[in-house]
Design a protein around this motif. Sequence first.
Motif, PDB file in Angstrom:
ATOM      1  N   LYS A 100     -16.934  50.740  49.742  1.00 23.89           N
ATOM      2  CA  LYS A 100     -17.575  51.354  48.579  1.00 23.89           C
ATOM      3  C   LYS A 100     -16.866  52.648  48.164  1.00 23.89           C
ATOM      4  O   LYS A 100     -17.009  53.107  47.037  1.00 23.89           O
ATOM      5  CB  LYS A 100     -19.041  51.641  48.889  1.00 23.89           C
ATOM      6  N   SER A 103     -14.883  53.192  44.867  1.00 26.57           N
ATOM      7  CA  SER A 103     -15.494  53.595  43.595  1.00 26.57           C
ATOM      8  C   SER A 103     -14.952  54.944  43.118  1.00 26.57           C
ATOM      9  O   SER A 103     -14.864  55.190  41.907  1.00 26.57           O
ATOM     10  CB  SER A 103     -17.019  53.658  43.723  1.00 26.57           C
ATOM     11  N   ASN A 163     -17.980  55.283  56.376  1.00 28.70           N
ATOM     12  CA  ASN A 163     -18.518  53.929  56.409  1.00 28.70           C
ATOM     13  C   ASN A 163     -19.168  53.654  57.766  1.00 28.70           C
ATOM     14  O   ASN A 163     -18.590  53.950  58.810  1.00 28.70           O
ATOM     15  CB  ASN A 163     -17.403  52.912  56.171  1.00 28.70           C
ATOM     16  N   GLY A 242     -22.343  48.458  52.705  1.00 29.50           N
ATOM     17  CA  GLY A 242     -22.102  48.582  51.279  1.00 29.50           C
ATOM     18  C   GLY A 242     -21.312  47.458  50.654  1.00 29.50           C
ATOM     19  O   GLY A 242     -20.949  47.544  49.481  1.00 29.50           O
TER      20      GLY A 242
END
Length: 293
Positions: A100, A103, A163, A242
């Motif tokens: 994620k 992003s 993470n 995620g």
Amino acid sequence: MEIRTLKYFLEIAKTENMTSAARNLHVSQSALSRQMTDLEREIGKTLFIRTNRQTLLSEDGLHLARRVEEIIALVEKTEKEMHDEKDISGEIHIGAGETKGFSLLCEAMKRVQEKYPHISFSTYSGNATDISEKLEHGLLDFGLMFEPFSKERYQYIDFPYVNKLGLIVKSDHPLANQKSITEKEIRDIPLLVSSRLNDKNLFQELSNKEVEALKIKGTYNLIFNAILMVNQGIGSAIAIDGLINQDNNLRFLQFEPEINLKMYFVWKKNHIHTKASEVFLEELQKIIQDARN
């Protein structure tokens, strides 16, 4: 060794036929054959296995073909960068694992393209080994990687995301309603393990003997294929958070105690950035700073 000759070599490798390659390249077959003979003489290796109907690559030819593909890609990339230097345009090549945290890179891409619409991005998904190799050969400008990696070889920026590692299971799995899972609870579960995460250090509470006894049914490179394998009941996938939609047929169970993986945005030391790469890096640094504040 000329670039044109290398391109001719790749065309023969693709068509596996000297006549077809000569027709596609708009050269005579005799001239093409002569250039390949000269190439073999220059390298000192037999590159082709010639039959009446086909011209196949030898083992040395296959090795050269892989390297030539990298060389041609690098030449084309460099030519484009030099051509586009005047008006801050060009293509930026970024490699990243599935996370994620990507992003943030997307946000930087959007901001850069709003200011410089002629800048484009080429992204490559892979593990740290793949990305490191492409960085070393100049095929990528930047990479987003997890620890561990060789910090002596790269310049890098700490990424503000961490993470969490856990287990992706089907919604009907006996443990699916738990919010977390311990490392010892995975002993009897068929497992799918990322080729990047297949490391005994991840299982600190287990002895080496217990790690070896884990029921690892397969490894994966990218999470999409792992999800298909989980849905088929092949195993549950050790992965980071995620990456799945909790509303679908899967659940993510975080490891307890937590196992965190830190990310870094890296580029090769002494790498000469194009203007496009410079403005992207500047924009990303602003976004990272805002995320930390």
